[in-house]
Design a protein around this motif. Sequence first.
Motif, PDB file in Angstrom:
ATOM      1  N   GLU A  39       0.834  -1.204   0.000  1.00 36.69           N
ATOM      2  CA  GLU A  39       0.000   0.000   0.000  1.00 36.69           C
ATOM      3  C   GLU A  39       0.870   1.255   0.000  1.00 36.69           C
ATOM      4  N   VAL A  40       1.958   1.227   0.750  1.00 31.67           N
ATOM      5  CA  VAL A  40       2.884   2.362   0.789  1.00 31.67           C
ATOM      6  C   VAL A  40       3.509   2.563  -0.591  1.00 31.67           C
ATOM      7  N   ALA A  41       3.945   1.474  -1.223  1.00 29.68           N
ATOM      8  CA  ALA A  41       4.612   1.557  -2.522  1.00 29.68           C
ATOM      9  C   ALA A  41       3.723   2.193  -3.590  1.00 29.68           C
ATOM     10  N   ARG A  42       2.433   1.936  -3.527  1.00 26.57           N
ATOM     11  CA  ARG A  42       1.497   2.470  -4.515  1.00 26.57           C
ATOM     12  C   ARG A  42       1.124   3.923  -4.266  1.00 26.57           C
ATOM     13  N   GLY A  43       1.280   4.382  -3.014  1.00 29.77           N
ATOM     14  CA  GLY A  43       0.669   5.647  -2.664  1.00 29.77           C
ATOM     15  C   GLY A  43       1.548   6.868  -2.543  1.00 29.77           C
ATOM     16  N   CYS A  44       2.884   6.724  -2.660  1.00 29.66           N
ATOM     17  CA  CYS A  44       3.717   7.895  -2.403  1.00 29.66           C
ATOM     18  C   CYS A  44       4.956   7.912  -3.292  1.00 29.66           C
ATOM     19  N   ARG A  45       5.673   9.041  -3.241  1.00 31.97           N
ATOM     20  CA  ARG A  45       6.915   9.187  -4.000  1.00 31.97           C
ATOM     21  C   ARG A  45       8.137   9.252  -3.092  1.00 31.97           C
ATOM     22  N   GLY A  46       7.929   9.206  -1.786  1.00 33.20           N
ATOM     23  CA  GLY A  46       9.011   9.220  -0.815  1.00 33.20           C
ATOM     24  C   GLY A  46       8.460   9.021   0.580  1.00 33.20           C
ATOM     25  N   ILE A  47       9.328   8.570   1.487  1.00 33.17           N
ATOM     26  CA  ILE A  47       8.906   8.196   2.840  1.00 33.17           C
ATOM     27  C   ILE A  47       9.801   8.869   3.863  1.00 33.17           C
ATOM     28  N   ILE A  48       9.189   9.431   4.886  1.00 35.33           N
ATOM     29  CA  ILE A  48       9.937   9.936   6.031  1.00 35.33           C
ATOM     30  C   ILE A  48       9.576   9.070   7.233  1.00 35.33           C
ATOM     31  N   LEU A  49      10.585   8.378   7.753  1.00 30.76           N
ATOM     32  CA  LEU A  49      10.383   7.569   8.965  1.00 30.76           C
ATOM     33  C   LEU A  49      10.570   8.497  10.151  1.00 30.76           C
ATOM     34  N   GLY A  50       9.472   8.832  10.805  1.00 27.36           N
ATOM     35  CA  GLY A  50       9.524   9.756  11.929  1.00 27.36           C
ATOM     36  C   GLY A  50      10.134   9.138  13.169  1.00 27.36           C
ATOM     37  N   GLY A  51      10.296   9.963  14.163  1.00 27.59           N
ATOM     38  CA  GLY A  51      10.871   9.536  15.431  1.00 27.59           C
ATOM     39  C   GLY A  51       9.896   8.735  16.265  1.00 27.59           C
ATOM     40  N   GLY A  52      10.385   8.281  17.390  1.00 26.67           N
ATOM     41  CA  GLY A  52       9.563   7.504  18.301  1.00 26.67           C
ATOM     42  C   GLY A  52      10.386   7.035  19.476  1.00 26.67           C
ATOM     43  N   ARG A 172      14.390  23.318   7.736  1.00 28.71           N
ATOM     44  CA  ARG A 172      13.549  23.257   6.533  1.00 28.71           C
ATOM     45  C   ARG A 172      14.370  22.866   5.300  1.00 28.71           C
ATOM     46  N   LEU A 173      15.628  23.312   5.238  1.00 30.83           N
ATOM     47  CA  LEU A 173      16.471  23.011   4.080  1.00 30.83           C
ATOM     48  C   LEU A 173      16.632  21.505   3.894  1.00 30.83           C
ATOM     49  N   LEU A 174      16.779  20.761   4.966  1.00 31.41           N
ATOM     50  CA  LEU A 174      16.910  19.310   4.863  1.00 31.41           C
ATOM     51  C   LEU A 174      15.647  18.705   4.244  1.00 31.41           C
ATOM     52  N   LEU A 175      14.485  19.180   4.690  1.00 23.82           N
ATOM     53  CA  LEU A 175      13.226  18.684   4.132  1.00 23.82           C
ATOM     54  C   LEU A 175      13.070  19.101   2.670  1.00 23.82           C
ATOM     55  N   GLU A 176      13.524  20.298   2.317  1.00 23.20           N
ATOM     56  CA  GLU A 176      13.496  20.734   0.916  1.00 23.20           C
ATOM     57  C   GLU A 176      14.397  19.853   0.064  1.00 23.20           C
ATOM     58  N   ASN A 177      15.590  19.539   0.588  1.00 16.68           N
ATOM     59  CA  ASN A 177      16.500  18.657  -0.159  1.00 16.68           C
ATOM     60  C   ASN A 177      15.883  17.282  -0.356  1.00 16.68           C
ATOM     61  N   PHE A 178      15.232  16.755   0.675  1.00 17.93           N
ATOM     62  CA  PHE A 178      14.601  15.440   0.528  1.00 17.93           C
ATOM     63  C   PHE A 178      13.466  15.506  -0.478  1.00 17.93           C
ATOM     64  N   ASN A 179      12.664  16.536  -0.443  1.00 21.05           N
ATOM     65  CA  ASN A 179      11.576  16.683  -1.418  1.00 21.05           C
ATOM     66  C   ASN A 179      12.132  16.732  -2.840  1.00 21.05           C
ATOM     67  N   ARG A 180      13.245  17.436  -3.027  1.00 19.27           N
ATOM     68  CA  ARG A 180      13.890  17.504  -4.356  1.00 19.27           C
ATOM     69  C   ARG A 180      14.342  16.109  -4.796  1.00 19.27           C
ATOM     70  N   ILE A 181      14.968  15.360  -3.893  1.00 18.11           N
ATOM     71  CA  ILE A 181      15.422  14.000  -4.211  1.00 18.11           C
ATOM     72  C   ILE A 181      14.247  13.133  -4.614  1.00 18.11           C
ATOM     73  N   CYS A 182      13.119  13.290  -3.946  1.00 15.94           N
ATOM     74  CA  CYS A 182      11.925  12.497  -4.247  1.00 15.94           C
ATOM     75  C   CYS A 182      11.310  12.873  -5.591  1.00 15.94           C
ATOM     76  N   SER A 183      11.627  14.052  -6.094  1.00 13.75           N
ATOM     77  CA  SER A 183      11.063  14.517  -7.369  1.00 13.75           C
ATOM     78  C   SER A 183      11.982  14.218  -8.544  1.00 13.75           C
ATOM     79  N   GLU A 184      13.199  13.725  -8.276  1.00 11.04           N
ATOM     80  CA  GLU A 184      14.159  13.467  -9.375  1.00 11.04           C
ATOM     81  C   GLU A 184      13.870  12.150 -10.050  1.00 11.04           C
TER      82      GLU A 184
END
Length: 184
Positions: A39-52, A172-184
Amino acid sequence: MLPLYVVNNHGQFNHLILRALRDMDVEATMISNETPPAEVARGCRGIILGGGPTLDRIGAAPAYLDLGLPVLGICLGLHIMATARGGAVRRGASGGFGAVEVDVLDRDGILQGYPERMQVWASHADEVSVVPEGFVRLAESAICGVESMASPDERLYGVQWHPEVSHTVNGRLLLENFNRICSE
């Protein structure tokens, strides 16, 4: 365009990751760490594993690393990545949550645009002690040798600190960089 998924690993700041992405006009959805990998594979272009709180409650999160999607692990997400790929995590010598000066070793990819040294907000109750084969260290500090690591070929990135909290300088820059990587 498909959204980014923020995987809720029961951390207190996961909602801040989602909020930061939405403030950047990035479509994002929070999902349970029990969501089936297909379900994850079909639904997104990148994943952020949050803390816990602990590696005992990570559900299906390790399987998300094998989907061929870019993954950013934050704090516990970094630990999930390390242990799933054959590395190790240990109790941190400097526990607690607070400011840490981080030295950036590699300013490409996820840390593109950062200075050689920056202040972040991190918890070091646990930390990566052995970097998995195929990963490189991207950042270190005086209290932790693995503040960030990556497997660029697999597009797997992890940070010990929390870019989503306001105390991390330019998180925010780290999240922007990750978003860019997910769009490449």
